[in-house]
Write a protein that holds these residues in place. Structure first.
Motif, PDB file in Angstrom:
ATOM      1  N   ARG A  67      -2.041 -17.680 -38.070  1.00 25.29           N
ATOM      2  CA  ARG A  67      -1.604 -17.662 -36.960  1.00 25.29           C
ATOM      3  C   ARG A  67      -1.440 -16.270 -36.532  1.00 25.29           C
ATOM      4  NH1 ARG A  67       1.567 -18.522 -31.932  1.00 25.29           N
ATOM      5  NH2 ARG A  67       0.981 -19.690 -30.646  1.00 25.29           N
ATOM      6  N   ARG A 125      -2.120 -14.181 -37.780  1.00 22.25           N
ATOM      7  CA  ARG A 125      -3.306 -13.284 -38.223  1.00 22.25           C
ATOM      8  C   ARG A 125      -4.495 -13.763 -37.042  1.00 22.25           C
ATOM      9  NH1 ARG A 125      -6.439 -14.343 -42.123  1.00 22.25           N
ATOM     10  NH2 ARG A 125      -5.075 -15.799 -43.068  1.00 22.25           N
ATOM     11  N   SER A 126      -3.741 -14.861 -35.822  1.00 19.37           N
ATOM     12  CA  SER A 126      -4.849 -14.729 -34.688  1.00 19.37           C
ATOM     13  C   SER A 126      -4.113 -13.415 -34.139  1.00 19.37           C
ATOM     14  CB  SER A 126      -4.615 -15.725 -35.159  1.00 19.37           C
ATOM     15  OG  SER A 126      -3.943 -16.847 -33.841  1.00 19.37           O
ATOM     16  N   ALA A 127      -4.967 -14.236 -32.433  1.00 21.67           N
ATOM     17  CA  ALA A 127      -4.836 -13.535 -31.346  1.00 21.67           C
ATOM     18  C   ALA A 127      -3.340 -13.911 -30.871  1.00 21.67           C
ATOM     19  CB  ALA A 127      -6.213 -14.020 -30.457  1.00 21.67           C
ATOM     20  N   TYR A 128      -3.153 -15.262 -30.984  1.00 21.20           N
ATOM     21  CA  TYR A 128      -1.909 -15.985 -30.398  1.00 21.20           C
ATOM     22  C   TYR A 128      -0.636 -15.813 -31.211  1.00 21.20           C
ATOM     23  CZ  TYR A 128      -6.082 -19.019 -29.064  1.00 21.20           C
ATOM     24  OH  TYR A 128      -7.058 -19.551 -28.947  1.00 21.20           O
ATOM     25  N   ARG A 150       2.278 -14.807 -29.091  1.00 17.50           N
ATOM     26  CA  ARG A 150       2.590 -15.373 -28.267  1.00 17.50           C
ATOM     27  C   ARG A 150       3.023 -16.889 -28.284  1.00 17.50           C
ATOM     28  NH1 ARG A 150      -2.811 -16.093 -25.522  1.00 17.50           N
ATOM     29  NH2 ARG A 150      -1.971 -16.927 -23.756  1.00 17.50           N
ATOM     30  N   GLN A 196      -7.999 -12.698 -36.440  1.00 16.54           N
ATOM     31  CA  GLN A 196      -9.593 -11.315 -35.342  1.00 16.54           C
ATOM     32  C   GLN A 196      -9.481 -11.052 -35.813  1.00 16.54           C
ATOM     33  OE1 GLN A 196      -6.310  -9.555 -32.333  1.00 16.54           O
ATOM     34  NE2 GLN A 196      -4.934 -10.203 -33.310  1.00 16.54           N
ATOM     35  N   ASP A 197      -9.998 -11.236 -37.296  1.00 15.40           N
ATOM     36  CA  ASP A 197     -11.243 -10.461 -38.547  1.00 15.40           C
ATOM     37  C   ASP A 197     -11.726 -10.971 -39.047  1.00 15.40           C
ATOM     38  OD1 ASP A 197      -9.254 -11.068 -40.468  1.00 15.40           O
ATOM     39  OD2 ASP A 197      -8.980  -9.582 -41.407  1.00 15.40           O
TER      40      ASP A 197
END
Length: 243
Positions: free
Chosen positions: A81, A83-86, A89, A138-139
């Motif tokens: 998480r 490394r994720s878009a979230y 958030r 994201q990558d």
């Protein structure tokens, strides 16, 4: 299903359960639609999805965790998480199982020794499973999540399962493709992309089922209660002030 801190609302009820409650005078509200894959059908294994998966698999491979073992535990969700878009958030609470001890199976997409995608599943019946986590870095290569879901569905079918639910698309009502986003979904649109989630799950041509909230009380107060207890309020205001 999720029960609020004050036991007043049942979330995630299917149509049959909702009908039974309605007959007893309870209040019923459709919260979204669930995407369920019939593993005996080939719709989820379309050539366009296989091609996406094939492209992703040029860069990495999938690891299957039939169970969590001491010497081979499930991948670390919190690390992925981050490394994720979230990553920056607020996390939602109580809407899906984030504790690895509650998962029955997991599939990870690995590139260069690092997990870049994760799908986990819990058991909802003798031969039926429900996805809990669908997350990618994201990558991650394009097609990572498609590859993971195809592999999960294939493995479960081979093990005798007949259904894999991809979970609920919140705020979506109506019969696809006539997609409609109800009031609460429009209110949350800057924080939660219901249409994007629906579009992703629709790729697999699932069976769509309505999902309901049920309460003995009128639903306004239970909905407000859920808005705060699930962390939706934090997500809403964080997106509002950080756009």
């Amino acid at each position: 299903m999720l029960v609020s801190a004050r036991p007043a609302v049942l979330r995630g009820a299917g149509e049959e359960i909702a009908l039974r409650f309605r007959k007893t005078g309870s209040h019923v509200f459709q919260s979204g639609i669930e995407a369920a894959l019939d593993l005996n059908d080939t719709a989820w294994h379309r050539s366009s999805l296989r091609e996406l998966a094939r492209r992703a698999l040029r860069y990495g491979h999938i690891e299957y965790f039939p169970t969590s073992q001491t010497d081979r535990p499930y991948p670390d969700l919190s690390e992925l998480r981050s490394r994720s878009a979230y990553a920056n958030r607020p996390a939602l609470r109580g809407l899906y199982l984030t504790d690895a001890s509650q998962w029955h199976k997991a599939w990870s997409f690995v590139v260069g020794g690092q997990v870049v995608g994760l799908v986990t599943a819990s058991r909802r019946g003798e031969r039926a499973y429900h996805t809990e986590i669908l997350m990618r870095a994201q990558d991650a290569p394009k097609g990572t999540m498609e590859a993971l879901i195809i592999r999960a569905a294939t493995d479960l079918k081979q093990e005798g399962a007949y259904e894999l639910s991809l979970g609920e698309c919140p705020f979506v009502v109506g019969d696809p493709p006539d997609i409609r986003i109800h009031f609460y979904g429009r209110m949350m649109s800057h924080a939660y992309h219901a249409r994007g989630l629906y579009a992703f799950k629709a790729k697999f041509h699932p069976q769509w089922r309505p999902v309901f909230l049920v309460s003995r009380r009128r639903l306004f107060l239970p909905l407000v209660d859920l808005f705060f207890t699930t962390g939706s309020a934090r997500l809403f205001f964080d997106a509002l002030f950080h756009r």
